[in-house]
Design a protein around this motif. Structure first.
Motif, PDB file in Angstrom:
ATOM      1  N   ASP A  27       0.824  -1.229   0.000  1.00 44.42           N
ATOM      2  CA  ASP A  27       0.000   0.000   0.000  1.00 44.42           C
ATOM      3  C   ASP A  27       0.853   1.273   0.000  1.00 44.42           C
ATOM      4  O   ASP A  27       0.327   2.381   0.104  1.00 44.42           O
ATOM      5  N   GLY A  28       2.173   1.118  -0.116  1.00 44.48           N
ATOM      6  CA  GLY A  28       3.054   2.287  -0.187  1.00 44.48           C
ATOM      7  C   GLY A  28       3.556   2.767   1.160  1.00 44.48           C
ATOM      8  O   GLY A  28       4.469   3.585   1.227  1.00 44.48           O
ATOM      9  N   PHE A  29       2.953   2.259   2.246  1.00 39.26           N
ATOM     10  CA  PHE A  29       3.436   2.625   3.580  1.00 39.26           C
ATOM     11  C   PHE A  29       4.551   1.670   4.008  1.00 39.26           C
ATOM     12  O   PHE A  29       4.703   0.591   3.439  1.00 39.26           O
ATOM     13  N   HIS A  30       5.287   2.078   5.032  1.00 41.31           N
ATOM     14  CA  HIS A  30       6.372   1.258   5.559  1.00 41.31           C
ATOM     15  C   HIS A  30       5.987   0.738   6.940  1.00 41.31           C
ATOM     16  O   HIS A  30       5.475   1.511   7.753  1.00 41.31           O
ATOM     17  N   PRO A  31       6.258  -0.547   7.220  1.00 42.39           N
ATOM     18  CA  PRO A  31       6.015  -1.045   8.576  1.00 42.39           C
ATOM     19  C   PRO A  31       7.022  -0.406   9.533  1.00 42.39           C
ATOM     20  O   PRO A  31       8.200  -0.263   9.185  1.00 42.39           O
ATOM     21  N   LEU A  32       6.547   0.000  10.704  1.00 42.34           N
ATOM     22  CA  LEU A  32       7.416   0.727  11.639  1.00 42.34           C
ATOM     23  C   LEU A  32       7.436   0.083  13.018  1.00 42.34           C
ATOM     24  O   LEU A  32       6.458  -0.540  13.433  1.00 42.34           O
ATOM     25  N   ALA A  33       8.546   0.278  13.725  1.00 43.38           N
ATOM     26  CA  ALA A  33       8.571   0.195  15.188  1.00 43.38           C
ATOM     27  C   ALA A  33       8.990   1.606  15.593  1.00 43.38           C
ATOM     28  O   ALA A  33      10.152   1.991  15.441  1.00 43.38           O
ATOM     29  N   GLY A 139      -3.965  10.188   9.488  1.00 39.31           N
ATOM     30  CA  GLY A 139      -2.513  10.090   9.275  1.00 39.31           C
ATOM     31  C   GLY A 139      -1.869   9.193  10.309  1.00 39.31           C
ATOM     32  O   GLY A 139      -2.403   9.025  11.414  1.00 39.31           O
ATOM     33  N   SER A 140      -0.722   8.648   9.970  1.00 41.17           N
ATOM     34  CA  SER A 140      -0.056   7.656  10.824  1.00 41.17           C
ATOM     35  C   SER A 140       0.323   8.226  12.192  1.00 41.17           C
ATOM     36  O   SER A 140       0.363   7.490  13.176  1.00 41.17           O
ATOM     37  N   ASP A 141       0.652   9.520  12.272  1.00 45.77           N
ATOM     38  CA  ASP A 141       1.124  10.111  13.530  1.00 45.77           C
ATOM     39  C   ASP A 141      -0.004  10.749  14.352  1.00 45.77           C
ATOM     40  O   ASP A 141       0.223  11.174  15.483  1.00 45.77           O
ATOM     41  N   GLY A 155       2.555  -1.189  12.930  1.00 46.98           N
ATOM     42  CA  GLY A 155       1.762  -1.016  11.714  1.00 46.98           C
ATOM     43  C   GLY A 155       2.417   0.099  10.923  1.00 46.98           C
ATOM     44  O   GLY A 155       3.644   0.124  10.746  1.00 46.98           O
ATOM     45  N   ARG A 156       1.648   1.096  10.468  1.00 48.45           N
ATOM     46  CA  ARG A 156       2.277   2.255   9.845  1.00 48.45           C
ATOM     47  C   ARG A 156       2.571   3.336  10.883  1.00 48.45           C
ATOM     48  O   ARG A 156       2.891   4.477  10.550  1.00 48.45           O
ATOM     49  N   GLY A 157       2.482   2.970  12.170  1.00 43.60           N
ATOM     50  CA  GLY A 157       2.793   3.879  13.269  1.00 43.60           C
ATOM     51  C   GLY A 157       1.554   4.252  14.060  1.00 43.60           C
ATOM     52  O   GLY A 157       1.642   4.894  15.105  1.00 43.60           O
ATOM     53  N   SER A 181       9.660  16.901   2.644  1.00 46.49           N
ATOM     54  CA  SER A 181       8.422  16.158   2.420  1.00 46.49           C
ATOM     55  C   SER A 181       8.588  14.742   2.963  1.00 46.49           C
ATOM     56  O   SER A 181       9.548  14.037   2.620  1.00 46.49           O
ATOM     57  N   THR A 182       7.650  14.320   3.822  1.00 45.77           N
ATOM     58  CA  THR A 182       7.747  12.975   4.415  1.00 45.77           C
ATOM     59  C   THR A 182       7.776  11.886   3.335  1.00 45.77           C
ATOM     60  O   THR A 182       8.650  11.004   3.386  1.00 45.77           O
ATOM     61  N   PRO A 183       6.859  11.905   2.342  1.00 42.04           N
ATOM     62  CA  PRO A 183       6.939  10.871   1.292  1.00 42.04           C
ATOM     63  C   PRO A 183       8.283  10.886   0.558  1.00 42.04           C
ATOM     64  O   PRO A 183       8.813   9.829   0.207  1.00 42.04           O
ATOM     65  N   VAL A 185      11.201  11.648   1.829  1.00 39.90           N
ATOM     66  CA  VAL A 185      12.224  11.042   2.690  1.00 39.90           C
ATOM     67  C   VAL A 185      12.061   9.514   2.708  1.00 39.90           C
ATOM     68  O   VAL A 185      13.043   8.779   2.588  1.00 39.90           O
ATOM     69  N   TYR A 186      10.811   9.039   2.799  1.00 43.92           N
ATOM     70  CA  TYR A 186      10.592   7.584   2.721  1.00 43.92           C
ATOM     71  C   TYR A 186      11.038   7.056   1.352  1.00 43.92           C
ATOM     72  O   TYR A 186      11.604   5.964   1.243  1.00 43.92           O
ATOM     73  N   GLY A 187      10.793   7.813   0.291  1.00 44.98           N
ATOM     74  CA  GLY A 187      11.207   7.408  -1.058  1.00 44.98           C
ATOM     75  C   GLY A 187      12.730   7.302  -1.151  1.00 44.98           C
ATOM     76  O   GLY A 187      13.277   6.378  -1.761  1.00 44.98           O
TER      77      GLY A 187
END
Ligand code: C5P
Length: 306
Positions: A27-33, A139-141, A155-157, A181-183, A185-187
């Motif tokens: 889905d384009g998101f990253h799994p996070l801890a 949003g994730s945050d 999950g995605r946070g 831009s957050t996307p 930086v993830y990119g």
């Protein structure tokens, strides 16, 4: 509370004391801890009855904040109104103090603040679970901005487990010129892993870090701080390396990029050390502002009138 009066909510910024990022999902998101810590820098969101949904914003960087329905605070009001079959006729005024597009969840804070302000203004009596579900959609945050304190987000946070914090931590935040831009930086994180032919491991919370938080031990926390997005943020903004080095030379126990950046975060031994580090950072010209803040901070709270 008299119906029809204004409601102001104060909501904190966050720093990620651990941001472990896995490989990108379908889905384009990253799994996070993602170990979130709320810090005592606050935006305030005031909701006032109006003929239609309107957003205004003041404070540093407010010229970069969208004033239409793409604003996360506006989307929070619309989502709550929709849940209750209401029209989102409200004026949301955002007084910004959290750096804009800085990696400190300022936009998420405004969404969480708007949600609570509208909930109280409209007297909609939404359950906590429903409010948190709206936060997660926005949003994730956002769920963390709403609850504050310290929490592990997976999950995605957005899936939170509250964490115990055994004392206060003193921080300095160096505000950079412009945002990231957050996307993007993830990119860049994905690109760096791909180019290095590196298999990205599944993210896992660090036991040493959780135990340092529990103990309120700044020296132990300093050793355990990690941000997997830091190489990506530095790749997009190489000048941040100098800011990090300046804070470390000034006596910070540790320095790291806050979330997706470009704000940099410095953990200090105590309040005096934090004040000194802030002074050195500002004088160095490697940042546009240096802010001291204590953690943990509470989540979204209604500001008493008068
Ligand atoms: O959830 P939010 O809308 O704040 O995420 C903004 C962007 O950050 C996403 O569109 C995605 O590009 C990136 N992101 C991600 N993985 C996460 C959280 C955010 O890739 N866990």
């Amino acid at each position: 509370m008299t119906p029809g009066t204004s409601v102001t909510v104060r909501v904190p910024a966050k720093v990620n004391v651990q941001l472990a990022v896995g490989g990108v999902r379908a889905d384009g998101f990253h799994p996070l801890a993602n170990v979130f810590l709320a810090v005592g820098l606050y935006d305030e969101v005031t909701a006032t009855p109006a003929d239609e949904l309107r957003i205004t914003c003041e404070g540093p960087g407010s010229e970069h904040v969208p004033l239409d329905r793409t604003n996360l605070a506006a989307r929070a009001a619309v989502a709550l109104a929709e849940l209750h079959g209401l029209a989102p006729d409200v004026h949301l005024h955002i007084a910004k103090d959290i750096p804009v597009a800085g990696g400190m969840a300022g936009g998420s804070a405004d969404a969480a603040g708007a949600l609570l302000a509208c909930e109280v203004l409209w007297g909609t009596r939404t359950s906590n679970d429903q409010l948190l579900a709206i936060c997660a959609e926005l949003g994730s945050d956002v769920p963390f901005s709403y609850v504050g304190g310290a929490a592990l987000g997976v999950g995605r946070g957005e899936q939170l487990t509250p964490l115990d914090v055994g004392g206060e931590f003193h921080w300095v935040f160096a505000v950079a010129d412009g945002g990231l831009s957050t996307p993007a930086v993830y990119g860049e994180f994905d690109r760096l892993a791909r180019d290095a032919g590196r298999e990205v491991p599944a993210p896992e919370a660090s036991e040493a870090l959780l135990s340092a938080l529990r103990a309120g031990d700044a020296t132990a926390l300093a050793v355990a701080l990690t941000n997997d997005l830091q190489p990506a943020a530095l790749s997009l903004r190489p000048s941040l390396a100098e800011t990090l080095a300046t804070g470390t030379d000034a006596g910070a126990l540790a320095a790291l990029v806050s979330g997706s950046g470009p704000t940099t975060a410095f953990l200090a031994k105590d309040a005096e050390a934090a004040a000194r580090i802030a002074e050195v950072l500002l004088a160095s010209g490697t940042c546009t502002a240096a802010r001291v803040a204590v953690a943990p901070a509470p989540g979204a709270v209604v500001v008493p009138v008068g």
